[in-house]
Design a protein around this motif. Sequence first.
Motif, short mmCIF file in Angstrom:
data_model
loop_
_atom_site.label_atom_id
_atom_site.label_comp_id
_atom_site.label_asym_id
_atom_site.label_seq_id
_atom_site.Cartn_x
_atom_site.Cartn_y
_atom_site.Cartn_z
N ASN A 1 44.86 7.25 53.47
CA ASN A 1 45.12 7.13 52.04
C ASN A 1 43.97 7.84 51.33
OD1 ASN A 1 45.50 6.42 49.39
ND2 ASN A 1 46.03 4.29 49.83
N PRO A 2 44.24 8.99 50.71
CA PRO A 2 43.17 9.72 50.05
C PRO A 2 42.67 9.05 48.78
CG PRO A 2 45.26 10.84 49.76
CD PRO A 2 45.50 9.70 50.70
N ALA A 3 43.39 8.04 48.31
CA ALA A 3 43.00 7.38 47.06
C ALA A 3 43.29 5.89 47.11
CB ALA A 3 43.70 8.03 45.88
N GLN A 4 42.72 5.19 48.10
CA GLN A 4 42.87 3.74 48.17
C GLN A 4 42.06 3.12 47.04
OE1 GLN A 4 44.60 1.35 50.21
NE2 GLN A 4 43.84 0.16 48.49
N THR A 5 42.71 2.39 46.18
CA THR A 5 42.03 1.78 45.05
C THR A 5 41.25 0.55 45.52
OG1 THR A 5 43.78 2.52 43.58
CG2 THR A 5 42.34 0.78 42.76
N LEU A 6 40.01 0.47 45.07
CA LEU A 6 39.17 -0.70 45.35
C LEU A 6 38.31 -0.98 44.13
CD1 LEU A 6 38.15 -2.82 47.47
CD2 LEU A 6 36.27 -1.23 47.88
N TRP A 7 38.36 -2.22 43.69
CA TRP A 7 37.49 -2.69 42.61
C TRP A 7 36.37 -3.52 43.24
CZ3 TRP A 7 36.01 -7.64 41.53
CH2 TRP A 7 35.28 -7.82 40.35
N THR A 8 35.13 -3.27 42.81
CA THR A 8 34.01 -4.12 43.21
C THR A 8 33.25 -4.54 41.95
OG1 THR A 8 32.49 -2.25 43.53
CG2 THR A 8 33.73 -3.00 45.47
N ARG B 1 40.78 5.98 56.05
CA ARG B 1 41.58 6.15 57.26
C ARG B 1 41.54 4.82 58.00
NH1 ARG B 1 39.66 10.03 60.98
NH2 ARG B 1 41.80 10.18 61.69
N TYR B 2 42.69 4.38 58.53
CA TYR B 2 42.73 3.06 59.16
C TYR B 2 43.90 2.93 60.11
CZ TYR B 2 46.28 2.14 55.59
OH TYR B 2 47.41 2.20 54.79
N THR B 3 43.80 1.94 60.97
CA THR B 3 44.89 1.56 61.85
C THR B 3 44.67 0.11 62.28
OG1 THR B 3 46.23 2.19 63.76
CG2 THR B 3 43.84 2.27 64.06
N TYR B 4 45.68 -0.43 62.93
CA TYR B 4 45.63 -1.78 63.50
C TYR B 4 46.10 -1.73 64.94
CZ TYR B 4 45.41 -4.33 59.01
OH TYR B 4 45.04 -4.85 57.81
N SER B 5 45.60 -2.64 65.75
CA SER B 5 46.21 -2.83 67.06
C SER B 5 47.60 -3.42 66.80
CB SER B 5 45.36 -3.75 67.94
OG SER B 5 45.18 -5.02 67.34
N ALA B 6 48.56 -3.05 67.65
CA ALA B 6 49.95 -3.38 67.37
C ALA B 6 50.38 -4.77 67.84
CB ALA B 6 50.86 -2.32 68.00
N ARG B 7 49.80 -5.25 68.92
CA ARG B 7 50.22 -6.57 69.45
C ARG B 7 49.48 -7.67 68.72
NH1 ARG B 7 50.59 -4.15 75.12
NH2 ARG B 7 48.34 -4.26 75.11
N GLY B 8 50.19 -8.73 68.41
CA GLY B 8 49.59 -9.87 67.73
C GLY B 8 49.65 -11.11 68.59
N PRO B 9 49.35 -12.26 68.04
CA PRO B 9 49.29 -12.48 66.59
C PRO B 9 47.98 -12.01 65.94
CG PRO B 9 48.88 -14.54 67.72
CD PRO B 9 49.20 -13.52 68.78
N GLN B 10 46.92 -11.86 66.73
CA GLN B 10 45.67 -11.35 66.18
C GLN B 10 45.61 -9.84 66.38
OE1 GLN B 10 43.33 -13.05 64.43
NE2 GLN B 10 44.81 -14.70 64.55
N HIS B 11 45.15 -9.15 65.36
CA HIS B 11 45.06 -7.69 65.40
C HIS B 11 43.61 -7.26 65.15
CE1 HIS B 11 49.47 -7.25 65.15
NE2 HIS B 11 49.39 -8.37 64.44
N VAL B 12 43.29 -6.07 65.63
CA VAL B 12 42.03 -5.42 65.31
C VAL B 12 42.36 -4.32 64.31
CG1 VAL B 12 40.09 -4.06 66.17
CG2 VAL B 12 41.03 -5.93 67.56
N GLU B 13 41.71 -4.34 63.18
CA GLU B 13 41.87 -3.30 62.17
C GLU B 13 40.64 -2.40 62.24
OE1 GLU B 13 42.52 -2.94 57.34
OE2 GLU B 13 41.20 -4.52 58.12
N LEU B 14 40.86 -1.09 62.35
CA LEU B 14 39.76 -0.13 62.32
C LEU B 14 39.81 0.59 60.98
CD1 LEU B 14 40.05 1.47 65.88
CD2 LEU B 14 38.64 -0.48 65.16
N LEU B 15 38.65 0.71 60.32
CA LEU B 15 38.55 1.34 59.01
C LEU B 15 37.46 2.40 59.02
CD1 LEU B 15 38.34 -2.18 57.80
CD2 LEU B 15 39.94 -0.74 56.58
N GLU B 16 37.80 3.60 58.56
CA GLU B 16 36.82 4.67 58.42
C GLU B 16 36.81 5.11 56.95
OE1 GLU B 16 36.28 9.37 59.43
OE2 GLU B 16 37.52 8.20 60.81
#
Length: 158
Positions: free
Chosen positions: A38-45, A56-71
Amino acid sequence: MIDDQAMFHVGVRVPDLAAAMDELGATLGLIWAEPRENPAQTLWTPDGGTADIHLRYTYSARGPQHVELLEGPPGTFWDGRDVPGAHHVGMWVDDVDGETARLVADGWALVGAQQDPDAEGGHGVFTYLRPPSGLIVELVDRAVEPHFETWWSAALAD
């Protein structure tokens, strides 16, 4: 009240999404959902106001717990270059605004939201809060859960 079964992910900031996917996927046996950008993910702080952040991000596909990676880019909320690793836990909630207000009243600090809380529509579909003990908790509107389930299940169908 937040349901103790509502935790669905651990968010991990990484300096290089593809490298982290390779490393963790192979080591932990994780199957990744198709990475998103997402070139323009909105975030307020509270300190920075509203900004559009290239994420840039993804998640592991199997749950119920997932790992989210964020760059995220250098110097941003999701930047994993200086302090990579576990950043937050994510919880599904039915009322982001209500639960955020309850936690702030309990002494938690609001550290981020999809949009300015004073804007029309409140915080948006997610907030990040920090209790006095330090763990960041992301509250995510349960209304978007089907979108995530579709994304994750596509990775498992391949």
